[in-house]
Design a protein around this motif. Structure first.
Motif, PDB file in Angstrom:
ATOM      1  N   MET A  32       0.843  -1.192   0.000  1.00 39.42           N
ATOM      2  CA  MET A  32       0.000   0.000   0.000  1.00 39.42           C
ATOM      3  C   MET A  32       0.877   1.240   0.000  1.00 39.42           C
ATOM      4  O   MET A  32       1.676   1.448   0.907  1.00 39.42           O
ATOM      5  CB  MET A  32      -0.908   0.026   1.236  1.00 39.42           C
ATOM      6  CG  MET A  32      -1.877   1.195   1.241  1.00 39.42           C
ATOM      7  SD  MET A  32      -2.880   1.275   2.741  1.00 39.42           S
ATOM      8  CE  MET A  32      -1.801   2.228   3.805  1.00 39.42           C
ATOM      9  N   CYS A  33       0.716   2.037  -1.039  1.00 37.25           N
ATOM     10  CA  CYS A  33       1.477   3.272  -1.146  1.00 37.25           C
ATOM     11  C   CYS A  33       1.022   4.237  -0.054  1.00 37.25           C
ATOM     12  O   CYS A  33      -0.181   4.429   0.165  1.00 37.25           O
ATOM     13  CB  CYS A  33       1.253   3.877  -2.527  1.00 37.25           C
ATOM     14  SG  CYS A  33       2.105   5.437  -2.782  1.00 37.25           S
ATOM     15  N   ARG A  34       2.017   4.842   0.622  1.00 36.71           N
ATOM     16  CA  ARG A  34       1.677   5.718   1.741  1.00 36.71           C
ATOM     17  C   ARG A  34       1.193   7.094   1.267  1.00 36.71           C
ATOM     18  O   ARG A  34       0.844   7.931   2.098  1.00 36.71           O
ATOM     19  CB  ARG A  34       2.899   5.891   2.661  1.00 36.71           C
ATOM     20  CG  ARG A  34       3.264   4.653   3.464  1.00 36.71           C
ATOM     21  CD  ARG A  34       2.247   4.269   4.522  1.00 36.71           C
ATOM     22  NE  ARG A  34       1.985   5.293   5.500  1.00 36.71           N
ATOM     23  CZ  ARG A  34       2.749   5.579   6.539  1.00 36.71           C
ATOM     24  NH1 ARG A  34       3.855   4.882   6.743  1.00 36.71           N
ATOM     25  NH2 ARG A  34       2.442   6.532   7.403  1.00 36.71           N
ATOM     26  N   HIS A  35       1.129   7.317  -0.058  1.00 36.51           N
ATOM     27  CA  HIS A  35       0.594   8.597  -0.513  1.00 36.51           C
ATOM     28  C   HIS A  35      -0.933   8.583  -0.442  1.00 36.51           C
ATOM     29  O   HIS A  35      -1.508   9.129   0.491  1.00 36.51           O
ATOM     30  CB  HIS A  35       1.097   8.911  -1.938  1.00 36.51           C
ATOM     31  CG  HIS A  35       0.540  10.184  -2.479  1.00 36.51           C
ATOM     32  ND1 HIS A  35       0.125  10.320  -3.774  1.00 36.51           N
ATOM     33  CD2 HIS A  35       0.307  11.385  -1.880  1.00 36.51           C
ATOM     34  CE1 HIS A  35      -0.345  11.549  -3.959  1.00 36.51           C
ATOM     35  NE2 HIS A  35      -0.229  12.217  -2.820  1.00 36.51           N
ATOM     36  N   ARG A  36      -1.604   7.872  -1.380  1.00 36.97           N
ATOM     37  CA  ARG A  36      -3.063   7.813  -1.352  1.00 36.97           C
ATOM     38  C   ARG A  36      -3.599   6.415  -1.172  1.00 36.97           C
ATOM     39  O   ARG A  36      -4.800   6.201  -1.253  1.00 36.97           O
ATOM     40  CB  ARG A  36      -3.664   8.425  -2.637  1.00 36.97           C
ATOM     41  CG  ARG A  36      -3.161   9.801  -3.051  1.00 36.97           C
ATOM     42  CD  ARG A  36      -3.363  10.895  -2.013  1.00 36.97           C
ATOM     43  NE  ARG A  36      -4.700  10.924  -1.503  1.00 36.97           N
ATOM     44  CZ  ARG A  36      -4.980  11.116  -0.205  1.00 36.97           C
ATOM     45  NH1 ARG A  36      -4.008  11.283   0.668  1.00 36.97           N
ATOM     46  NH2 ARG A  36      -6.226  11.143   0.178  1.00 36.97           N
ATOM     47  N   GLY A  37      -2.704   5.439  -1.004  1.00 36.32           N
ATOM     48  CA  GLY A  37      -3.179   4.095  -0.695  1.00 36.32           C
ATOM     49  C   GLY A  37      -3.273   3.133  -1.861  1.00 36.32           C
ATOM     50  O   GLY A  37      -3.782   2.020  -1.711  1.00 36.32           O
ATOM     51  N   THR A  57       7.407   1.062  -8.288  1.00 36.42           N
ATOM     52  CA  THR A  57       6.911   2.425  -8.466  1.00 36.42           C
ATOM     53  C   THR A  57       5.396   2.422  -8.555  1.00 36.42           C
ATOM     54  O   THR A  57       4.807   1.705  -9.375  1.00 36.42           O
ATOM     55  CB  THR A  57       7.515   3.053  -9.739  1.00 36.42           C
ATOM     56  OG1 THR A  57       8.935   3.049  -9.600  1.00 36.42           O
ATOM     57  CG2 THR A  57       7.046   4.490  -9.909  1.00 36.42           C
ATOM     58  N   CYS A  58       4.775   3.208  -7.710  1.00 39.71           N
ATOM     59  CA  CYS A  58       3.322   3.285  -7.657  1.00 39.71           C
ATOM     60  C   CYS A  58       2.786   3.857  -8.968  1.00 39.71           C
ATOM     61  O   CYS A  58       3.297   4.856  -9.488  1.00 39.71           O
ATOM     62  CB  CYS A  58       2.904   4.165  -6.481  1.00 39.71           C
ATOM     63  SG  CYS A  58       1.122   4.417  -6.388  1.00 39.71           S
ATOM     64  N   SER A  59       1.725   3.228  -9.488  1.00 44.88           N
ATOM     65  CA  SER A  59       1.215   3.630 -10.805  1.00 44.88           C
ATOM     66  C   SER A  59       0.353   4.895 -10.747  1.00 44.88           C
ATOM     67  O   SER A  59      -0.036   5.429 -11.783  1.00 44.88           O
ATOM     68  CB  SER A  59       0.398   2.487 -11.418  1.00 44.88           C
ATOM     69  OG  SER A  59      -0.705   2.186 -10.584  1.00 44.88           O
ATOM     70  N   TYR A  60       0.056   5.401  -9.539  1.00 46.35           N
ATOM     71  CA  TYR A  60      -0.837   6.577  -9.455  1.00 46.35           C
ATOM     72  C   TYR A  60      -0.049   7.879  -9.631  1.00 46.35           C
ATOM     73  O   TYR A  60      -0.244   8.624 -10.585  1.00 46.35           O
ATOM     74  CB  TYR A  60      -1.565   6.534  -8.106  1.00 46.35           C
ATOM     75  CG  TYR A  60      -2.811   7.405  -7.997  1.00 46.35           C
ATOM     76  CD1 TYR A  60      -3.157   8.320  -8.988  1.00 46.35           C
ATOM     77  CD2 TYR A  60      -3.642   7.305  -6.887  1.00 46.35           C
ATOM     78  CE1 TYR A  60      -4.287   9.107  -8.864  1.00 46.35           C
ATOM     79  CE2 TYR A  60      -4.783   8.089  -6.761  1.00 46.35           C
ATOM     80  CZ  TYR A  60      -5.097   8.994  -7.760  1.00 46.35           C
ATOM     81  OH  TYR A  60      -6.222   9.767  -7.645  1.00 46.35           O
ATOM     82  N   HIS A  61       0.898   8.172  -8.718  1.00 46.09           N
ATOM     83  CA  HIS A  61       1.661   9.414  -8.841  1.00 46.09           C
ATOM     84  C   HIS A  61       3.166   9.182  -8.888  1.00 46.09           C
ATOM     85  O   HIS A  61       3.937  10.138  -8.900  1.00 46.09           O
ATOM     86  CB  HIS A  61       1.364  10.363  -7.679  1.00 46.09           C
ATOM     87  CG  HIS A  61      -0.084  10.595  -7.408  1.00 46.09           C
ATOM     88  ND1 HIS A  61      -0.809   9.836  -6.517  1.00 46.09           N
ATOM     89  CD2 HIS A  61      -0.956  11.496  -7.939  1.00 46.09           C
ATOM     90  CE1 HIS A  61      -2.067  10.251  -6.480  1.00 46.09           C
ATOM     91  NE2 HIS A  61      -2.195  11.261  -7.342  1.00 46.09           N
ATOM     92  N   GLY A  62       3.574   7.899  -8.822  1.00 48.60           N
ATOM     93  CA  GLY A  62       4.978   7.608  -9.070  1.00 48.60           C
ATOM     94  C   GLY A  62       5.906   7.552  -7.869  1.00 48.60           C
ATOM     95  O   GLY A  62       7.122   7.620  -8.044  1.00 48.60           O
TER      96      GLY A  62
HETATM   97  S1  FES Z   1      -0.992   6.799  -4.428  1.00 58.38           S
HETATM   98 FE1  FES Z   1       0.992   6.111  -4.805  1.00 58.38          FE
HETATM   99  S2  FES Z   1       2.043   7.846  -5.548  1.00 58.38           S
HETATM  100 FE2  FES Z   1       0.073   8.554  -5.112  1.00 58.38          FE
END
Ligand code: FES
Ligand SMILES: [Fe+2]
Length: 450
Positions: free
Chosen positions: A96-101, A116-121
């Protein structure tokens, strides 16, 4: 910011009291309350107090042999990424990415230098540390501390003879302490050959509309259902012209249970591989058996020719020489996602492996004959338990009650093959893990955490 998880048992916020939970399972009378399969609050407690503290199966060593190899699994409903590190160790962390999940990694398995998270990188290294955020200067004014924003990591990851397990709980006992006497039985599957075992490629995954404990419980000890639920499938697999009475499960079995909640039932005929054909049987009854006898001794090879088992809470194994492992992933109180894989003795020749693989798929897989029989039962039971009258009507779990014994050949508590000893001890542990504030408050594994 620490990534560790608070793993003390907690049921203060639940509608359930300790007395209420203890009343659901009465092992003195042999009764069981059907609400354990449907109650949403109990389910939430299971996720937190059982899956949040247990050792959970993650992967087979041969699935991630090289640095950067990864495999995605679940602990309860939490997605976990399991990664081989450069030094050969294995790490696991919440996917789980700690940015938006968003999920950090959306691939089931593979090899990666970074994730690398596919939402914001946002990017993480193989151990789950946050190592880069895009536009760190422009978007965050260089004020974000990367070291504060990694996902929670598994506190402990350990292997037992090829099987990798992990726990969120820093206070959990060692894996071998947690497994307790179950290691004696696991060796039947895992230690038959000096070459160990290997996982065959691919994981079968499918969803069934029933509670995860119905499956885990059946694999503890239910030899009773086989001659009835699986009768037609067994007859269909007989060689042409064979007497249908041959399609009967061995009646010579025993079952094992223990305070740690693990259980199995076993029998002394090589029944489970009979459908693999003559070449596979020749290997299983010949060189495979000889080596196993040398390594494990007569009791664990002759007395235990086949076995079904559950490692508490939701990891089950079935077979001998080649076997299926499955995790009963909870997806709500009335849904389970089954993940099954085939494990074979690493010394088995290719032709034998293929014959064993086909036999397992024919019997235990999404298209397996026995699997269909089992899941049909569980799904129908789940529908029955929707009724309010059904939920207030207790079930009988008393088979073999009062006949448990010690047997110097087998560690743990032993009962006849046709009993529900394993399930009673499984549910005793279930109650204990739901309600005990710490490992010290549980009956088993106490000394290892003192
Ligand atoms: S949710 Fe992963 S970079 Fe934004
Ligand atoms: Fe079955």
């Amino acid at each position: 910011m620490s990534s560790s998880t608070n793993t003390n048992g907690d049921f203060q916020s639940s509608k359930w009291t300790k007395e209420g939970i203890n009343g659901l399972i009465d092992n003195d009378r042999g009764t069981l309350d059907p609400r354990i399969y449907v109650d949403k609050d109990l389910y939430e407690l299971e996720l937190k107090n059982i899956f949040g503290r247990s050792w959970n199966f993650l992967a087979h060593e041969t699935q991630i042999p090289n640095p950067g190899d990864f495999f995605q699994n679940y602990i309860g409903e939490d997605a976990v990424l399991v990664v081989r590190q450069a030094d050969g160790s294995v790490s696991g962390f919440l996917n789980m990415c700690r940015h938006r999940g968003m999920k950090i990694c959306r691939t089931d398995c593979g090899n990666a230098k970074t994730f690398t998270c596919s939402y914001h990188g946002w990017s993480y290294d193989r151990a789950g540390n946050l190592i880069n955020v895009p536009m760190k200067k422009e978007a965050y004014r260089n004020e974000i501390k990367l070291e504060d924003w990694g996902p929670p990591k598994l506190e402990k990851v350990e292997s037992y003879k090829g099987l990798i397990f992990g726990t969120w709980d820093p206070n959990a006992p060692s894996l071998t302490s947690y497994l307790g006497p179950m290691t004696f039985y696991l060796d039947h599957y895992l230690d038959r050959s000096g070459e160990g075992t290997r996982a065959l490629g691919g994981v079968h995954k499918w969803v069934i509309p029933s509670n995860w404990k119905m499956a885990a419980e059946q694999f503890c000890d239910d030899m009773y259902h086989v001659d009835y639920s699986h009768a037609s499938a067994m007859i269909a697999q007989l060689p042409e012209g064979a007497d249908p009475s041959m399609a009967s499960f061995p009646k010579d079995g025993n079952q094992f249970g223990c305070a740690e909640g693990h259980a199995c039932s076993f029998w002394s005929s090589p029944f489970s591989n009979a459908g693999s054909g003559p070449a596979a049987m020749e290997f299983i009854m010949g060189p495979e058996r000889e080596e196993a006898l040398q390594r494990l001794g007569k009791v664990r090879v002759a007395e235990i020719a086949g076995m079904n088992s559950t490692v508490f809470p939701n990891f089950s194994l079935l077979g001998a020489g080649a076997f299926t492992i499955r995790t009963w992933h909870p997806k709500g109180p009335d849904e389970t996602e089954i993940w099954s894989m085939i494990i074979v003795n690493a010394s088995a020749p290719d032709g034998v492996v293929q014959a064993l693989r086909k036999n397992i798929i024919r019997t235990f897989s999404p298209s397996g004959t026995f699997e269909q029989d089992d899941t049909e039962n569980w799904a129908e039971m789940q529908r029955v338990f929707r009724g309010t009258k059904a939920q207030s009507t207790s079930l009988n779990s008393g088979m073999g009650l009062g006949h448990a014994r010690q047997d110097e050949r087998f560690p743990g508590t032993i009962n006849f093959g046709y009993a529900e000893e394993g399930a009673r001890l499984f549910y005793r542990r279930w109650k204990e893990m739901l309600t005990a504030p710490t490992w010290r408050d549980m009956s088993a594994t106490l000394k290892e955490v003192s």
